[in-house]
Motif scaffolding. Structure first.
Motif, PDB file in Angstrom:
ATOM      1  N   ASN A 179      13.262  45.883 -26.040  1.00  0.00           N
ATOM      2  CA  ASN A 179      14.519  45.138 -26.122  1.00  0.00           C
ATOM      3  C   ASN A 179      15.206  45.021 -24.763  1.00  0.00           C
ATOM      4  N   ASP A 180      15.320  46.153 -24.050  1.00  0.00           N
ATOM      5  CA  ASP A 180      15.921  46.052 -22.712  1.00  0.00           C
ATOM      6  C   ASP A 180      14.919  45.507 -21.708  1.00  0.00           C
ATOM      7  N   GLN A 181      13.638  45.682 -22.004  1.00  0.00           N
ATOM      8  CA  GLN A 181      12.597  45.189 -21.105  1.00  0.00           C
ATOM      9  C   GLN A 181      12.597  43.655 -21.048  1.00  0.00           C
ATOM     10  N   VAL A 182      12.621  43.022 -22.226  1.00  0.00           N
ATOM     11  CA  VAL A 182      12.585  41.557 -22.244  1.00  0.00           C
ATOM     12  C   VAL A 182      13.882  40.974 -21.687  1.00  0.00           C
ATOM     13  N   ALA A 183      14.993  41.624 -21.956  1.00  0.00           N
ATOM     14  CA  ALA A 183      16.263  41.142 -21.403  1.00  0.00           C
ATOM     15  C   ALA A 183      16.227  41.205 -19.876  1.00  0.00           C
ATOM     16  N   THR A 184      15.673  42.293 -19.356  1.00  0.00           N
ATOM     17  CA  THR A 184      15.540  42.433 -17.899  1.00  0.00           C
ATOM     18  C   THR A 184      14.664  41.324 -17.326  1.00  0.00           C
ATOM     19  N   ASP A 185      13.544  41.070 -17.999  1.00  0.00           N
ATOM     20  CA  ASP A 185      12.626  40.024 -17.539  1.00  0.00           C
ATOM     21  C   ASP A 185      13.338  38.676 -17.435  1.00  0.00           C
ATOM     22  N   MET A 186      14.131  38.361 -18.453  1.00  0.00           N
ATOM     23  CA  MET A 186      14.777  37.046 -18.473  1.00  0.00           C
ATOM     24  C   MET A 186      15.892  36.949 -17.433  1.00  0.00           C
ATOM     25  N   HIS A 187      16.579  38.048 -17.196  1.00  0.00           N
ATOM     26  CA  HIS A 187      17.575  38.049 -16.119  1.00  0.00           C
ATOM     27  C   HIS A 187      16.889  37.811 -14.768  1.00  0.00           C
ATOM     28  N   LEU A 188      15.784  38.497 -14.542  1.00  0.00           N
ATOM     29  CA  LEU A 188      15.043  38.300 -13.292  1.00  0.00           C
ATOM     30  C   LEU A 188      14.530  36.871 -13.182  1.00  0.00           C
ATOM     31  N   PHE A 189      13.982  36.369 -14.272  1.00  0.00           N
ATOM     32  CA  PHE A 189      13.412  35.013 -14.295  1.00  0.00           C
ATOM     33  C   PHE A 189      14.477  33.978 -13.948  1.00  0.00           C
ATOM     34  N   LEU A 190      15.611  34.037 -14.634  1.00  0.00           N
ATOM     35  CA  LEU A 190      16.647  33.034 -14.407  1.00  0.00           C
ATOM     36  C   LEU A 190      17.312  33.197 -13.048  1.00  0.00           C
ATOM     37  N   LYS A 191      17.444  34.419 -12.589  1.00  0.00           N
ATOM     38  CA  LYS A 191      18.033  34.616 -11.256  1.00  0.00           C
ATOM     39  C   LYS A 191      17.209  33.878 -10.205  1.00  0.00           C
ATOM     40  N   ASN A 192      15.901  33.994 -10.287  1.00  0.00           N
ATOM     41  CA  ASN A 192      15.023  33.312  -9.334  1.00  0.00           C
ATOM     42  C   ASN A 192      15.043  31.801  -9.528  1.00  0.00           C
ATOM     43  N   ARG A 193      15.005  31.346 -10.792  1.00  0.00           N
ATOM     44  CA  ARG A 193      14.922  29.904 -11.049  1.00  0.00           C
ATOM     45  C   ARG A 193      16.242  29.201 -10.746  1.00  0.00           C
ATOM     46  N   VAL A 194      17.345  29.828 -11.048  1.00  0.00           N
ATOM     47  CA  VAL A 194      18.639  29.206 -10.744  1.00  0.00           C
ATOM     48  C   VAL A 194      18.807  29.066  -9.237  1.00  0.00           C
ATOM     49  N   ILE A 219      24.187  36.319 -14.554  1.00  0.00           N
ATOM     50  CA  ILE A 219      22.736  36.526 -14.617  1.00  0.00           C
ATOM     51  C   ILE A 219      22.357  37.789 -13.857  1.00  0.00           C
ATOM     52  N   ASP A 220      23.094  38.064 -12.789  1.00  0.00           N
ATOM     53  CA  ASP A 220      22.756  39.141 -11.860  1.00  0.00           C
ATOM     54  C   ASP A 220      23.247  40.506 -12.367  1.00  0.00           C
ATOM     55  N   ILE A 221      22.906  40.822 -13.614  1.00  0.00           N
ATOM     56  CA  ILE A 221      23.303  42.085 -14.249  1.00  0.00           C
ATOM     57  C   ILE A 221      22.068  42.710 -14.876  1.00  0.00           C
ATOM     58  N   SER A 222      21.919  44.008 -14.743  1.00  0.00           N
ATOM     59  CA  SER A 222      20.722  44.676 -15.253  1.00  0.00           C
ATOM     60  C   SER A 222      20.936  45.286 -16.641  1.00  0.00           C
ATOM     61  N   PRO A 223      20.069  44.905 -17.603  1.00  0.00           N
ATOM     62  CA  PRO A 223      20.087  45.547 -18.911  1.00  0.00           C
ATOM     63  C   PRO A 223      19.154  46.771 -18.973  1.00  0.00           C
ATOM     64  N   LEU A 224      18.337  46.954 -17.925  1.00  0.00           N
ATOM     65  CA  LEU A 224      17.299  47.974 -17.976  1.00  0.00           C
ATOM     66  C   LEU A 224      17.904  49.367 -18.152  1.00  0.00           C
ATOM     67  N   GLY A 225      17.336  50.115 -19.095  1.00  0.00           N
ATOM     68  CA  GLY A 225      17.832  51.449 -19.395  1.00  0.00           C
ATOM     69  C   GLY A 225      18.727  51.488 -20.616  1.00  0.00           C
ATOM     70  N   ALA A 226      19.012  50.310 -21.189  1.00  0.00           N
ATOM     71  CA  ALA A 226      19.829  50.278 -22.410  1.00  0.00           C
ATOM     72  C   ALA A 226      19.030  50.728 -23.621  1.00  0.00           C
ATOM     73  N   GLY A 227      17.704  50.783 -23.466  1.00  0.00           N
ATOM     74  CA  GLY A 227      16.853  51.201 -24.574  1.00  0.00           C
ATOM     75  C   GLY A 227      16.814  50.156 -25.668  1.00  0.00           C
ATOM     76  N   PHE A 273      24.022  34.343 -21.007  1.00  0.00           N
ATOM     77  CA  PHE A 273      23.585  33.849 -19.697  1.00  0.00           C
ATOM     78  C   PHE A 273      22.529  32.760 -19.836  1.00  0.00           C
ATOM     79  N   ILE A 274      21.748  32.800 -20.915  1.00  0.00           N
ATOM     80  CA  ILE A 274      20.762  31.741 -21.153  1.00  0.00           C
ATOM     81  C   ILE A 274      21.460  30.502 -21.697  1.00  0.00           C
ATOM     82  N   VAL A 275      22.403  30.708 -22.618  1.00  0.00           N
ATOM     83  CA  VAL A 275      23.177  29.581 -23.146  1.00  0.00           C
ATOM     84  C   VAL A 275      23.892  28.861 -21.999  1.00  0.00           C
ATOM     85  N   GLU A 276      24.476  29.642 -21.105  1.00  0.00           N
ATOM     86  CA  GLU A 276      25.187  29.062 -19.968  1.00  0.00           C
ATOM     87  C   GLU A 276      24.230  28.278 -19.075  1.00  0.00           C
ATOM     88  N   PHE A 277      23.043  28.826 -18.860  1.00  0.00           N
ATOM     89  CA  PHE A 277      22.040  28.117 -18.077  1.00  0.00           C
ATOM     90  C   PHE A 277      21.663  26.796 -18.744  1.00  0.00           C
TER      91      PHE A 277
END
Length: 457
Positions: free
Chosen positions: A110-125, A190-198, A234-238
């Motif tokens: 759950n926190d892993q996929v959220a982290t991935d998408m934050h990283l993905f959108l940060k780079n793409r935006v 987008i530039d916020i980390s969910p990692l570690g939320a479990g 953050f995805i809706v906003e994108f």
């Protein structure tokens, strides 16, 4: 195949059920982000003493191997492993042995996929902002060549007033400038980390979320573990920001399509951005502009799709949220492609200045100039409007334009009209005199260009 989470289960799903539930068909696009997140996570586990350094070293080496294979396109993903996370974890275990299973310590998908998408959108935006800037530069370059090119301006798609063609083009510069501002502002969220939320409640392991965020280049962490795994704002906003860009591109595309018709002939598109007909040899179709206009609808659909997914999901993670990715990926692909195509289309288009000159000398778009002329002589504008309308009607009946109408005929409607009216009615004069702030006057357009260049830095 035994699932990595299958200990509690006594029965396996049929393959078609696995296929329906799997996301690996599309979330494999997160492969590099997932590996990046895992590198930061295991590094943090080592720094915090949660994993021995020997395990960390082995896992990092395995991840480096997977990353190299991913870049080369050598990884083979399996539906049975559901998603990018379990596929990579299985590959890591195959690569380095059971120690690879320790990678998942202190985190959830759950926190892993959220982290991935934050990283993905940060780079793409960031990439999209660069593409918007490149398109703005092209608009400025075209506008610079046509400050004193006079074109018909329209309201209701009817001739309205003559304008500088550069002024028209720069309208889109400012639309894109607002788009850039929205994307830039969105990077804060987008530039916020969910990692570690479990999974949703954090973890009992003594992890350091700030360290993980720092390693990943995030500026902050989510303050609430439930919010971290359930937030898709953050995805809706994108998607919303992307929809506005596509709306702007679609409006521009519509004008490009109109301008390139035989009826307008204001521009000609380069062959590289046009197509022909399989049956009509003479055709040159503005297919790329039409396609961008059409693709706008799919981006709108992606926004509405995610809003609908989210509207009834309780906290925190639900399988519904697997539907957050395809629309995001599709929108990135569509928007990036549209911006690249449009930039090239505008950069290479030819402006038919002769046709534009003919157009503004064969219409009534200078009628407001006559009304303003009378108003400056003391006639109330509403009366001046009526006098001008009567003169336009006289011209229509005789097959004239205002510049062709004899002075004596004009003076029948108002004695205030003198010979200097023809200077006022000339399209170039009509444009050059409109020097109110932000107007189409040549000096104002030049100032606007200077401002645009300053913003581009």
């Amino acid at each position: 195949m035994t699932k990595l989470w299958g200990g509690r289960f006594q029965k396996s799903a049929e393959s078609w059920v696995d296929e329906f539930g799997a996301s690996i068909g599309f979330d494999q696009q997160l492969v590099l982000e997932d590996i990046t997140g895992s590198v930061a996570h295991v590094t943090m586990l080592g720094k915090c003493g949660i994993l021995p350094q020997a395990d960390v070293t082995a896992i990092l080496a395995g991840l480096a191997t997977l990353q190299d294979k991913a870049v080369k396109g050598e990884l083979v993903f399996e539906v049975a492993n559901e998603d990018i996370h379990l596929n990579l974890e299985k590959m890591l275990i195959d690569e380095i042995g059971p120690v690879g299973g320790k990678l998942h310590t202190g985190r959830s998908r759950n926190d892993q996929v959220a982290t991935d998408m934050h990283l993905f959108l940060k780079n793409r935006v960031t990439e999209i902002i660069e593409l918007l800037t490149a398109f703005q530069q092209t608009i400025v370059a075209q506008a610079e060549q046509h400050v004193e090119t006079i074109a018909p301006g329209y309201t209701h798609l009817q001739r309205a007033q003559p304008i500088s063609f550069a002024h028209h083009l720069l309208t889109y510069f400012w639309m894109l400038e607002r788009d850039k501002a929205r994307f830039t502002e969105s990077l804060k969220r987008i530039d916020i980390s969910p990692l570690g939320a479990g999974a949703m409640a954090g973890t009992t392991f003594p992890i350091d979320r700030e360290l993980s965020a720092e390693l990943l280049g995030f500026s902050s962490v989510y303050a609430n573990s439930m919010d971290a795994v359930s937030d898709r704002d953050f995805i809706v906003e994108f998607l919303s920001n992307s929809s506005l860009v596509m709306a702007h591109l679609s409006r521009f595309a519509e004008e490009i399509i109109l301008w390139s018709t035989d009826e307008f002939k204001f521009i000609e598109l380069d062959d590289a951005f046009s197509t022909g007909s399989s049956i009509m040899p003479q055709k040159k179709n503005p297919d790329m502009a039409e396609l961008i206009r059409g693709k706008t609808g799919r981006v709108y659909g992606n926004l509405m799709g995610l809003l609908t997914v989210l509207k009834g999901t309780p906290l925190t993670y639900n399988k519904d949220m697997q539907e957050d990715k395809e629309g995001m990926f599709d929108t990135v692909h569509t928007l990036v492609g549209s911006l690249k195509i449009f930039e090239g289309m505008v950069r290479t288009m030819t402006v038919n200045t002769k046709r534009l000159h003919e157009a503004v000398h064969s219409d009534f778009s200078n009628a407001t100039e006559l009304a303003d002329y009378l108003a400056t002589k003391g006639m109330p504008f509403r009366e001046a409007h009526e006098v001008t309308g009567k003169l336009v009607f006289t011209c229509i009946q005789r097959g004239y334009y205002l510049l062709d109408l004899p002075l004596a005929d004009m003076q029948k409607e108002s004695a205030l009209i003198e010979a200097d009216v023809y200077d006022v009615l000339a399209p170039t004069a009509a444009v050059s005199r409109r020097n109110s702030l932000g107007g189409t006057g040549f000096t104002q357009v030049a100032a606007q260009l200077a401002q645009a260049k300053q913003l581009l830095g």
